[in-house]
Design a protein around this motif. Structure first.
Motif, mmCIF file in Angstrom:
data_model
loop_
_atom_site.group_PDB
_atom_site.id
_atom_site.type_symbol
_atom_site.label_atom_id
_atom_site.label_comp_id
_atom_site.label_asym_id
_atom_site.label_seq_id
_atom_site.Cartn_x
_atom_site.Cartn_y
_atom_site.Cartn_z
ATOM 1 N N HIS A 74 0.846 -1.187 -0.051
ATOM 2 C CA HIS A 74 -0.049 -0.003 0.012
ATOM 3 C C HIS A 74 1.111 1.121 0.047
ATOM 4 O O HIS A 74 1.442 1.694 0.954
ATOM 5 C CB HIS A 74 -0.997 0.043 1.078
ATOM 6 C CG HIS A 74 -1.761 -0.998 1.003
ATOM 7 N ND1 HIS A 74 -3.190 -0.879 0.661
ATOM 8 C CD2 HIS A 74 -1.821 -2.339 1.596
ATOM 9 C CE1 HIS A 74 -3.808 -2.228 0.633
ATOM 10 N NE2 HIS A 74 -3.176 -2.898 1.209
ATOM 11 N N ALA A 75 0.958 1.678 -1.180
ATOM 12 C CA ALA A 75 2.021 2.865 -1.349
ATOM 13 C C ALA A 75 1.474 4.218 -0.581
ATOM 14 O O ALA A 75 2.016 4.941 0.101
ATOM 15 C CB ALA A 75 2.602 3.078 -2.737
ATOM 16 N N LEU A 76 -0.076 4.257 -1.177
ATOM 17 C CA LEU A 76 -0.843 5.512 -0.693
ATOM 18 C C LEU A 76 -1.991 4.899 -0.099
ATOM 19 O O LEU A 76 -2.591 4.015 -0.584
ATOM 20 C CB LEU A 76 -0.984 6.415 -1.385
ATOM 21 C CG LEU A 76 -0.050 6.959 -2.306
ATOM 22 C CD1 LEU A 76 -0.519 7.982 -3.467
ATOM 23 C CD2 LEU A 76 0.898 7.855 -1.203
ATOM 24 N N ARG A 77 -2.281 5.387 1.395
ATOM 25 C CA ARG A 77 -3.336 4.800 2.079
ATOM 26 C C ARG A 77 -4.454 5.859 2.389
ATOM 27 O O ARG A 77 -4.735 6.385 3.357
ATOM 28 C CB ARG A 77 -2.940 4.253 3.367
ATOM 29 C CG ARG A 77 -2.045 3.198 3.208
ATOM 30 C CD ARG A 77 -1.332 3.126 4.634
ATOM 31 N NE ARG A 77 -0.285 1.943 4.525
ATOM 32 C CZ ARG A 77 -0.437 0.751 5.004
ATOM 33 N NH1 ARG A 77 -1.471 0.322 5.285
ATOM 34 N NH2 ARG A 77 0.557 -0.030 4.739
ATOM 35 N N GLY A 78 -4.990 6.558 1.219
ATOM 36 C CA GLY A 78 -6.042 7.685 1.271
ATOM 37 C C GLY A 78 -5.303 8.898 1.548
ATOM 38 O O GLY A 78 -5.513 9.302 2.707
ATOM 39 N N VAL A 79 -4.888 9.491 0.672
ATOM 40 C CA VAL A 79 -4.253 10.841 0.656
ATOM 41 C C VAL A 79 -5.276 11.839 0.161
ATOM 42 O O VAL A 79 -5.755 11.647 -1.063
ATOM 43 C CB VAL A 79 -3.007 10.862 -0.177
ATOM 44 C CG1 VAL A 79 -2.467 12.330 -0.235
ATOM 45 C CG2 VAL A 79 -1.864 10.040 0.576
ATOM 46 N N SER A 100 7.074 9.424 -3.723
ATOM 47 C CA SER A 100 7.473 9.426 -5.036
ATOM 48 C C SER A 100 6.027 8.972 -6.127
ATOM 49 O O SER A 100 5.904 9.239 -7.019
ATOM 50 C CB SER A 100 8.656 8.363 -5.360
ATOM 51 O OG SER A 100 9.619 9.082 -5.057
ATOM 52 N N THR A 101 5.366 7.973 -5.386
ATOM 53 C CA THR A 101 3.877 7.443 -5.763
ATOM 54 C C THR A 101 3.091 8.640 -6.014
ATOM 55 O O THR A 101 2.508 8.769 -6.790
ATOM 56 C CB THR A 101 3.448 6.479 -5.018
ATOM 57 O OG1 THR A 101 4.407 5.516 -4.738
ATOM 58 C CG2 THR A 101 2.117 5.923 -5.669
ATOM 59 N N LEU A 102 3.016 9.465 -4.931
ATOM 60 C CA LEU A 102 2.000 10.689 -5.092
ATOM 61 C C LEU A 102 2.732 11.619 -5.995
ATOM 62 O O LEU A 102 1.771 12.011 -6.788
ATOM 63 C CB LEU A 102 2.114 11.278 -3.514
ATOM 64 C CG LEU A 102 1.263 12.720 -3.577
ATOM 65 C CD1 LEU A 102 -0.202 11.877 -3.804
ATOM 66 C CD2 LEU A 102 1.490 13.342 -2.157
ATOM 67 N N MET A 103 3.897 11.803 -6.173
ATOM 68 C CA MET A 103 4.418 12.671 -7.365
ATOM 69 C C MET A 103 4.116 12.239 -8.570
ATOM 70 O O MET A 103 3.766 12.835 -9.603
ATOM 71 C CB MET A 103 5.974 12.694 -7.164
ATOM 72 C CG MET A 103 6.603 12.599 -8.194
ATOM 73 S SD MET A 103 7.495 14.129 -8.944
ATOM 74 C CE MET A 103 7.996 13.745 -10.754
ATOM 75 N N ASP A 110 1.165 8.152 -13.419
ATOM 76 C CA ASP A 110 0.889 7.025 -13.010
ATOM 77 C C ASP A 110 -0.842 7.254 -12.539
ATOM 78 O O ASP A 110 -0.983 8.507 -12.304
ATOM 79 C CB ASP A 110 1.187 6.621 -11.575
ATOM 80 C CG ASP A 110 1.445 5.190 -11.430
ATOM 81 O OD1 ASP A 110 0.532 4.460 -12.084
ATOM 82 O OD2 ASP A 110 2.080 4.746 -10.393
ATOM 83 N N ILE A 111 -1.541 6.292 -12.395
ATOM 84 C CA ILE A 111 -2.966 6.538 -12.054
ATOM 85 C C ILE A 111 -3.333 5.944 -10.470
ATOM 86 O O ILE A 111 -2.836 4.786 -10.402
ATOM 87 C CB ILE A 111 -4.106 5.998 -13.033
ATOM 88 C CG1 ILE A 111 -3.720 4.506 -13.404
ATOM 89 C CG2 ILE A 111 -3.963 6.767 -14.168
ATOM 90 C CD1 ILE A 111 -4.863 3.947 -14.033
ATOM 91 N N PRO A 112 -4.060 6.530 -9.927
ATOM 92 C CA PRO A 112 -4.401 6.090 -8.482
ATOM 93 C C PRO A 112 -5.307 4.763 -8.693
ATOM 94 O O PRO A 112 -5.962 4.404 -9.546
ATOM 95 C CB PRO A 112 -4.916 6.978 -7.732
ATOM 96 C CG PRO A 112 -5.569 7.775 -8.836
ATOM 97 C CD PRO A 112 -4.551 8.012 -9.962
ATOM 98 N N THR A 113 -5.344 3.744 -7.626
ATOM 99 C CA THR A 113 -6.025 2.700 -7.578
ATOM 100 C C THR A 113 -7.137 2.972 -7.361
ATOM 101 O O THR A 113 -8.293 2.574 -8.074
ATOM 102 C CB THR A 113 -5.243 1.681 -6.555
ATOM 103 O OG1 THR A 113 -3.934 1.365 -6.897
ATOM 104 C CG2 THR A 113 -6.058 0.264 -6.885
ATOM 105 N N THR A 114 -7.602 3.888 -6.064
ATOM 106 C CA THR A 114 -8.627 4.343 -6.182
ATOM 107 C C THR A 114 -8.787 5.681 -5.777
ATOM 108 O O THR A 114 -7.336 6.357 -5.379
ATOM 109 C CB THR A 114 -9.569 3.688 -4.816
ATOM 110 O OG1 THR A 114 -8.617 3.903 -3.590
ATOM 111 C CG2 THR A 114 -9.776 2.180 -5.131
ATOM 112 N N GLY A 115 -9.810 6.530 -5.716
ATOM 113 C CA GLY A 115 -9.658 7.854 -5.313
ATOM 114 C C GLY A 115 -9.810 8.982 -6.474
ATOM 115 O O GLY A 115 -9.661 8.258 -7.728
ATOM 116 N N THR A 116 -9.981 10.039 -6.678
ATOM 117 C CA THR A 116 -10.252 11.059 -7.430
ATOM 118 C C THR A 116 -8.974 11.946 -7.571
ATOM 119 O O THR A 116 -8.449 12.306 -6.531
ATOM 120 C CB THR A 116 -11.450 11.752 -7.802
ATOM 121 O OG1 THR A 116 -11.776 12.279 -6.480
ATOM 122 C CG2 THR A 116 -12.633 10.677 -7.787
#
Lengths: 301, 414
Positions: A74-79, A100-103, A110-116
């Motif tokens: 889980h690189a990003l957990r709800g940002v 880096s993932t966020l960047m 890159d596209i997020p797995t979920t979220g807008t």
């Protein structure tokens, strides 16, 4: 939401301004209309500029998961993050914190797995490859740690490149590229190839390349990571100056010195925002801008 | 982002690695040059063979005795010494007369009975030469076999009936015996018999190692009397009235000879008819196959050149993965990347192809293996077209790979 988006970037418009997402610190002040960016307004990008009230970045509950099953990361957990026009944000975090993932997500690489994720009011998640390329070309200016200039191409040609992909006419392209190079103090180095330039100069060429399309957002990934202290100062001074002139800047960094220049510092840990600190108001100058005259800072060595 | 811009990127990419580009082009160059040149060699040899056949005479049929056939067959073989030779009937002067005068052969224009003697020692004022072929025949033979005289005249029917010792000699013979002097009117001695030279044949060139100009043609009875004896004829040369009637003439001749030689039903004829037209057809077919074969071999080298392009483009794409990532990150659409690498590959093959055409055209100025190549324009168009197609085809895989690279991974590539 008084200006509908049109043109090739036509996506669902942003939801009506939701103050709760602006930031967690009460900085919900509407940002006044910025002065237009240093360059002339982009008349060739339909819908390229959102209204002043539109946040440049609107990230909601973005998650990014790599791998499957046991190997899931889980690189990003709800940002969730809102960046207003004219802000200067430093995103900090140790390696593995997900910055880096966020960047990559912010940069539409890159596209997020979920979220807008809304960039200047456009939902990037629904765009296809061609539209994403156009977004990267016109709305985002990338600055990389390793400069990423194209070898064997002059500084001028490197700066012209995004304009070439954007379909700008040659004469226009040259004029704008020269202006951007002048802005970073490299007017006398336009014919040099990357291997004939110092690291600091290369990074300034990269900044010029990022600026030349007058993007909505300047996105810098460890811009000073490969530079000595003098060059670091030069580049940060340029960033300060750009911020003063109303550019929206997001810098990914792990250096406190760099973060000190930002108006707002966001700290990531384990894929979540753990700190969101405002160092200067959105519509004011960056905190360290006044300490050194920019003209001196960008003097050539 | 227009095509010109993308082409400029492509050219920049090619010039960045000149040695590699040149070597890759060389592969295509060799392939294209080989295709064009080998097809030209095939065409050249085909044309020279056709010319030789035509120089043997137009619309002619040659009837010769066939000793392997006839009633003898296998029985003749086991019979040993007697053999089929005694049982098969040779061609006679009467056969020739029957063909000429029966009225049953309307498609036949002229009939020339032929006897030949080989290697006849001929002398003239101390000069000596072995004529490789002495032909005894009628005057119609000259027209039927397409042998015009350069100087002097043919012998006439009166010469034939009068058994006069006159001779028309080929150019080689004239040069060997007379040197620069005019042979017409000279008296040469063929195998000890004195002949008067009445004409010299026009040069017809050598046919496959045999010198067609090393020949002497004399009236039939004169040759029979002095050299060959009065046996059966060597052959009968028949000229059809036109190219269209050669097949009809062949049928008429067959009918007449079958009757005269008592060949009925399933029996094999004791003669065979060589039809110039069908010979030409066969040869054309054969040389066509030959040309295709040569072209195919060359096409393989073109294919190998194409694979060379794929290879080098794959290397280029891998080498420039990071650059592709940068380009994509700053907004290069897929099409622009695809176009750039496709154009690079196509430029390699197109320039290689053009140089190959140049080399082939230059090479065709030289005689190759005794053949003067004849460039076939279609082969140039085809080879160039194929080389461009090869660039597109073999370049599409690496270019696609480049275009499909995800910028985030491409940027991370070291």
């Amino acid at each position: 939401m008084n200006e509908p988006l049109n043109g090739p970037l036509n996506g669902p418009t942003a939801r009506p301004g939701d103050g709760a997402y602006s930031a967690g610190n009460g900085w919900t002040t509407a940002v006044p209309c910025d002065p237009p960016p240093a360059d002339s307004p982009r008349d060739d990008v339909p819908g390229g500029e959102a209204s002043g009230a539109e946040p440049v970045l609107l990230i909601r509950d973005v998650r990014k998961i790599y791998g499957e099953g046991e190997a899931t990361v889980h690189a990003l957990r709800g940002v969730s993050l809102t960046v207003e026009r004219g802000d200067y944000v430093a995103i900090m975090g140790a390696s593995g914190s997900g910055k880096s993932t966020l960047m990559n997500i912010i940069g539409c690489l890159d596209i997020p797995t979920t979220g807008t994720y809304l960039l200047g009011g456009t939902d990037v998640g629904v765009l296809d490859d061609v539209q994403l390329a156009r977004v990267r070309n016109r709305r985002i200016g990338f600055i990389f740690q390793s400069f990423n200039l194209i070898p064997r191409m002059s500084a001028l040609a490197n700066v012209e490149l995004p304009l070439a992909y954007g379909g700008v006419r040659a004469a226009d392209r040259r004029r704008r590229a020269l202006a951007a190079l002048g802005l970073v103090g490299l007017a006398d180095r336009v014919g040099h190839q990357p291997n004939e330039l110092s690291g600091g100069q290369q990074q300034r060429v990269a900044v010029a390349r990022a600026l030349v399309t007058s993007p909505t957002l300047l996105l810098a990934d460890e811009p000073t990571g490969a530079l000595d202290s003098t060059s670091t100062r030069d580049v940060l001074a340029i960033f300060d100056r750009l911020s003063v002139s109303g550019r929206t800047i997001v810098v990914i960094t792990h250096e406190d010195d760099v973060a000190a220049h930002a108006k707002r510092v966001i700290r990531l840990m384990d894929g979540q925002i753990v700190e969101d600190r405002r160092q200067a108001p959105v519509d004011g100058p960056p905190p360290l801008a006044g300490l050194r005259p920019p003209t001196e800072a960008v003097s050539d060595r | 982002m227009n095509a010109l811009e993308i082409t400029r990127f492509a050219v920049r990419g090619l010039t960045a690695n000149k040695m590699r580009s040149v070597l890759t082009m060389l592969g295509i160059l060799i392939g294209v040059a080989a295709v064009i040149l080998l097809v030209a060699v095939g065409q050249g040899s085909s044309e020279s063979i056709k010319q030789r056949i035509q120089s043997l005479g137009a619309n002619t049929l040659t009837v010769s005795a066939s000793f392997s056939g006839g009633f003898g067959g296998p029985g003749g073989r086991s019979g040993g010494g007697g053999g089929p030779r005694t049982q098969a009937r040779g061609l006679t002067l009467d056969d020739a007369r029957a063909l000429a005068g029966s009225g049953n052969a309307p498609s036949v224009k002229s009939v020339s009975p032929v006897v030949t003697a080989s290697s006849a020692t001929t002398t003239y004022e101390g000069a000596s030469h072995d004529i490789s072929q002495v032909v005894g025949t009628y005057p119609s033979y000259f027209e039927a076999t397409n042998k015009p005289v350069a100087s002097g005249a043919y012998f006439t029917n009166q010469d034939v009936t009068g058994v006069r010792k006159v001779v028309v000699i080929g150019k080689t013979v004239a040069e060997e015996l007379f040197g620069q002097a005019d042979p017409v009117g000279g008296r040469v001695s063929i195998e000890g018999v004195s002949f008067t030279v009445v004409g010299v044949l026009k040069e017809s060139g050598s046919t496959g190692g045999q010198d067609a100009d090393d020949i002497a043609i004399a009236p039939l009875p004169a040759v029979q009397q002095t050299l060959s004896g009065y046996g059966s004829l060597g052959s009968i040369v028949i000229q059809a009235t036109s190219a269209e009637t050669t097949d009809a003439a062949e049928a008429e001749i067959t009918a007449i000879l079958n009757q005269r030689h008592d060949i009925t039903g399933s029996a094999t004829a004791d003669y065979r008819i060589l039809n110039q037209a069908s010979l030409q057809e066969t040869v054309t077919e054969a040389t066509g196959t030959f040309t295709v074969l040569l072209g195919a071999v060359a096409a393989i080298s073109l294919l190998v050149g194409g694979i060379g392009i794929t290879n080098i483009m794959l290397v280029t794409v891998t080498e420039r993965t990071r650059e592709i990532g940068i380009r994509k990150a700053i907004g290069a659409p897929r099409g622009a990347i695809l176009g750039q690498f496709l154009i690079e590959a196509t430029l390699l093959s197109l320039i290689g192809g053009l140089l190959g055409v140049g080399v082939a055209v230059a090479g065709s100025q030289f005689t190759i293996a005794g053949v003067r190549p004849v460039i076939v324009p279609q082969s140039i168009v085809l080879a160039l077209g194929v080389s461009v197609a090869i660039g597109l085809f073999f370049g599409s895989y690496p270019a696609n790979r480049a275009a499909k690279l995800r910028p985030i991974e491409a940027l991370r590539f070291e």
